[in-house]
Design a protein around this motif. Sequence first.
Motif, PDB file in Angstrom:
ATOM      1  N   ARG A 166       3.474 -13.207  -1.060  1.00 57.79           N
ATOM      2  CA  ARG A 166       1.783 -12.806  -0.717  1.00 57.79           C
ATOM      3  C   ARG A 166       1.123 -11.929   0.407  1.00 57.79           C
ATOM      4  N   VAL A 167       1.877 -12.517   1.350  1.00 59.89           N
ATOM      5  CA  VAL A 167       1.218 -12.261   2.846  1.00 59.89           C
ATOM      6  C   VAL A 167       1.496 -10.155   2.699  1.00 59.89           C
ATOM      7  N   VAL A 168       3.141  -9.852   2.208  1.00 57.51           N
ATOM      8  CA  VAL A 168       3.282  -8.583   2.185  1.00 57.51           C
ATOM      9  C   VAL A 168       1.907  -7.508   0.883  1.00 57.51           C
ATOM     10  N   ARG A 169       1.197  -8.556   0.403  1.00 52.57           N
ATOM     11  CA  ARG A 169       0.734  -8.266  -0.679  1.00 52.57           C
ATOM     12  C   ARG A 169      -0.858  -7.573   0.017  1.00 52.57           C
ATOM     13  N   GLU A 170      -1.693  -9.046   0.512  1.00 54.56           N
ATOM     14  CA  GLU A 170      -2.378  -8.729   1.537  1.00 54.56           C
ATOM     15  C   GLU A 170      -2.234  -7.390   2.609  1.00 54.56           C
ATOM     16  N   PHE A 171      -1.631  -7.878   2.758  1.00 46.06           N
ATOM     17  CA  PHE A 171      -1.530  -6.206   3.961  1.00 46.06           C
ATOM     18  C   PHE A 171      -1.551  -4.750   3.349  1.00 46.06           C
ATOM     19  N   ARG A 172      -0.576  -5.091   2.245  1.00 51.26           N
ATOM     20  CA  ARG A 172      -1.101  -3.862   1.358  1.00 51.26           C
ATOM     21  C   ARG A 172      -2.448  -2.848   0.898  1.00 51.26           C
ATOM     22  N   ASP A 173      -2.539  -4.266   0.421  1.00 52.89           N
ATOM     23  CA  ASP A 173      -4.513  -4.067   0.086  1.00 52.89           C
ATOM     24  C   ASP A 173      -5.411  -4.279   1.034  1.00 52.89           C
ATOM     25  N   TYR A 174      -5.148  -4.802   1.998  1.00 55.21           N
ATOM     26  CA  TYR A 174      -5.730  -4.178   3.329  1.00 55.21           C
ATOM     27  C   TYR A 174      -5.401  -2.501   3.738  1.00 55.21           C
ATOM     28  N   ARG A 175      -4.623  -2.598   3.802  1.00 54.94           N
ATOM     29  CA  ARG A 175      -4.429  -0.810   4.027  1.00 54.94           C
ATOM     30  C   ARG A 175      -4.864  -0.075   2.889  1.00 54.94           C
ATOM     31  N   HIS A 176      -4.806  -0.521   1.582  1.00 58.29           N
ATOM     32  CA  HIS A 176      -5.579   0.439   0.668  1.00 58.29           C
ATOM     33  C   HIS A 176      -6.709   0.045   1.364  1.00 58.29           C
ATOM     34  N   PHE A 177      -7.278  -1.301   1.558  1.00 58.97           N
ATOM     35  CA  PHE A 177      -9.112  -1.305   1.668  1.00 58.97           C
ATOM     36  C   PHE A 177      -9.605   0.280   2.830  1.00 58.97           C
ATOM     37  N   GLN A 178      -8.474   0.306   4.209  1.00 59.84           N
ATOM     38  CA  GLN A 178      -8.298   0.985   5.139  1.00 59.84           C
ATOM     39  C   GLN A 178      -8.890   2.539   4.931  1.00 59.84           C
ATOM     40  N   ALA A 179      -8.132   2.744   4.010  1.00 61.39           N
ATOM     41  CA  ALA A 179      -7.973   3.952   3.373  1.00 61.39           C
ATOM     42  C   ALA A 179      -8.681   4.505   2.937  1.00 61.39           C
ATOM     43  N   VAL A 180      -9.449   3.847   1.968  1.00 67.00           N
ATOM     44  CA  VAL A 180     -10.925   4.138   1.189  1.00 67.00           C
ATOM     45  C   VAL A 180     -12.043   4.419   2.233  1.00 67.00           C
ATOM     46  N   VAL A 181     -11.754   3.661   3.370  1.00 64.64           N
ATOM     47  CA  VAL A 181     -13.157   3.326   3.561  1.00 64.64           C
ATOM     48  C   VAL A 181     -13.411   4.672   4.831  1.00 64.64           C
ATOM     49  N   SER A 182     -11.585   5.126   4.914  1.00 66.84           N
ATOM     50  CA  SER A 182     -11.493   6.329   5.681  1.00 66.84           C
ATOM     51  C   SER A 182     -12.116   7.027   5.663  1.00 66.84           C
ATOM     52  N   GLY A 183     -12.287   6.929   3.817  1.00 72.46           N
ATOM     53  CA  GLY A 183     -12.200   8.919   3.103  1.00 72.46           C
ATOM     54  C   GLY A 183     -10.879   9.474   2.929  1.00 72.46           C
ATOM     55  N   ARG A 184      -9.795   8.121   2.885  1.00 68.72           N
ATOM     56  CA  ARG A 184      -8.709   9.029   2.612  1.00 68.72           C
ATOM     57  C   ARG A 184      -7.645   8.226   1.291  1.00 68.72           C
ATOM     58  N   ARG A 185      -7.045   8.726   0.660  1.00 69.84           N
ATOM     59  CA  ARG A 185      -6.727   8.680  -0.845  1.00 69.84           C
ATOM     60  C   ARG A 185      -6.133   7.039  -0.574  1.00 69.84           C
ATOM     61  N   ALA A 186      -5.838   6.285  -1.679  1.00 68.48           N
ATOM     62  CA  ALA A 186      -5.545   4.936  -1.298  1.00 68.48           C
ATOM     63  C   ALA A 186      -4.653   4.404  -1.469  1.00 68.48           C
ATOM     64  N   ARG A 187      -3.794   5.397  -3.369  1.00 67.03           N
ATOM     65  CA  ARG A 187      -2.458   5.134  -3.852  1.00 67.03           C
ATOM     66  C   ARG A 187      -1.737   6.516  -3.264  1.00 67.03           C
ATOM     67  N   GLY A 188      -0.588   6.499  -3.752  1.00 70.04           N
ATOM     68  CA  GLY A 188       0.000   7.757  -3.502  1.00 70.04           C
ATOM     69  C   GLY A 188       0.697   8.228  -2.802  1.00 70.04           C
ATOM     70  N   ARG A 189      -0.104   8.490  -1.244  1.00 72.08           N
ATOM     71  CA  ARG A 189      -0.141   8.828  -0.258  1.00 72.08           C
ATOM     72  C   ARG A 189       1.718   8.652   0.552  1.00 72.08           C
ATOM     73  N   ALA A 190       2.379   8.490   0.225  1.00 72.19           N
ATOM     74  CA  ALA A 190       3.883   8.406   0.178  1.00 72.19           C
ATOM     75  C   ALA A 190       4.395   9.422   0.186  1.00 72.19           C
ATOM     76  N   ARG A 191       4.374   9.614  -1.025  1.00 74.37           N
ATOM     77  CA  ARG A 191       4.454  10.064  -2.858  1.00 74.37           C
ATOM     78  C   ARG A 191       4.525  11.963  -2.811  1.00 74.37           C
TER      79      ARG A 191
END
Length: 74
Positions: free
Chosen positions: A31-56
């Motif tokens: 649960r903690v890992v999923r919440e952290f991943r969701d938080y990182r996706h949210f921060q990416a969207v807010v800052s105007g970056r891509r939310a998914r596929g950045r590492a790839r």
Amino acid sequence: MNAMHQYMLDNYRAAQRGDQAPPQPGLHDVRVVREFRDYRHFQAVVSGRRARGRARAALARWLHRRPRRAAGCR
């Protein structure tokens, strides 16, 4: 002392005091890992970056970049 020893000690203390037992170690890790991943996706969207596929995308850029030319060669 590892996490299981600490858990057993805390569980014993809670039983002696009549308190609620603590959660088992590792029970909420997924649960903690999923919440952290969701938080990182949210921060990416807010800052105007891509939310998914950045590492790839970064790995693809690194793998498909042009080789450098040697100094003095054209």
